[in-house]
Design an enzyme around this catalytic site. Sequence first.
Site, short mmCIF file in Angstrom:
data_model
loop_
_atom_site.label_atom_id
_atom_site.label_comp_id
_atom_site.label_asym_id
_atom_site.label_seq_id
_atom_site.Cartn_x
_atom_site.Cartn_y
_atom_site.Cartn_z
N ASP A 185 62.95 -8.52 -94.86
CA ASP A 185 62.65 -7.44 -95.82
C ASP A 185 62.46 -6.10 -95.13
O ASP A 185 62.14 -6.03 -93.93
CB ASP A 185 61.41 -7.78 -96.65
CG ASP A 185 60.12 -7.85 -95.83
OD1 ASP A 185 60.15 -8.49 -94.75
OD2 ASP A 185 59.10 -7.29 -96.27
N GLU A 206 57.33 -9.68 -95.13
CA GLU A 206 56.43 -9.31 -94.03
C GLU A 206 55.83 -7.94 -94.26
O GLU A 206 54.66 -7.69 -93.93
CB GLU A 206 57.19 -9.37 -92.70
CG GLU A 206 56.31 -9.24 -91.46
CD GLU A 206 56.15 -7.82 -90.94
OE1 GLU A 206 55.43 -7.63 -89.94
OE2 GLU A 206 56.72 -6.88 -91.53
#
Length: 413
Positions: A83, A178
């Site tokens: 991400d 994350e």
Amino acid sequence: MKFNYTVLQRFISYVKIDTQSDGNSKNVPSTEKQKDLSKVLVSELLKMGVSDAHLDDKGYVYATIPSNSEKKVPIICFCSHVDTSPDCSGANVKPIIHKNYQGEDLVLPDDDSIVLKLSEHPDLINQIGNNIITASGTTLLGADNKAGVAEIMDAAYQLINNPEIKHGEIKILFTPDEEIGRGVDHVDIKKLNADFGYTIDGETLGSYEDETFSADGMQILIKGVSAHPGFAKGKMQSAIKIASKIIAALPKNRLSPESTHQKEGFVHPVNIQGQVENAEIDLIIRDFEDEKLKVYEDEVKNIALKILENYPGATLEFQITVQYRNMKKVIDKYPKITEYALKAIERSGIKPLKRSIRGGTDGSRLSFMGLPCPNIFAGEHAFHGKQEWVSEQDMQAAVRTIINLAMIWEEEA
């Protein structure tokens, strides 16, 4: 050994896929589009011959490169996150390769107000002659952490295509979310079955980080007194105004991100919302020493309660959430993890830089979940913004470091 690197081509391909996470979403992963990249990674791994590569329903990619050693070698995991930050758009990224950088200002073409200057990015001084990759000026690049993803993928490719390189069993883990602090919420540690791990998510060439902040989240819930504004004299006690005064009273010349560096901790409001009757302040509390978190939290509470004295009809509630802890307490129990990482960096022709992270990584929490997991450089810089950059040569160096690290664990077994 010379490698036919694939890291640049992989990186350019990956950053074009929008994988921005969303802290306001309750879904797992927070955005379905993160799986768009994860599916590509699984497909590429399967084509390499990594037969167990798969994506689970939570958005995690697991894969295993079997050992080719006769020795009993500890199982090592390499981990990066797919991400990108919610702080800046990651849609329609147009990567640009600035070849043979010579110290000039890099003006990004889609917004000429976005300029990378040597004076503002001191690490550029070490990039003379290298190829710098940026976005075009309207988005972040996504080097955090697609540089790490591409480096792990290239290292896997090199290990599989160069069987003379001896290594133990290697696990690959790619995580979602994350950037919003949920990167390992749903990792299946038992399925992963690794002894030690390394996140590939660091900044400057050669950096190795075995220490992170310890982190708490703090929420202040304010209940005010609502009244019609035309008839509010002596009655209204606005939760919005109370929240504003609390934030205004927080320390400015200390204990704030703007005034701290190195090993100094901070208190940082990240969100405020509300109406006259109810308001909420969300803060993050950070320090390298666990014990200091409560000291900072108590200071914030005292500030808030002092302000509340002027609003006798209003009330406050404080909620503390443990986010992660300094992984150094775990890493220090296994000195070989650090010893071999520094040796691998040196073997790659780089001077190791041992650092502390003013933030957290997936490795922070993985370490306390039973997988000691420090952080190794990926070469990413100026992350979470439109000036984000990475160099091709630094990414290649990270690939070499991953390979050397796998070799050293086998050699020392």
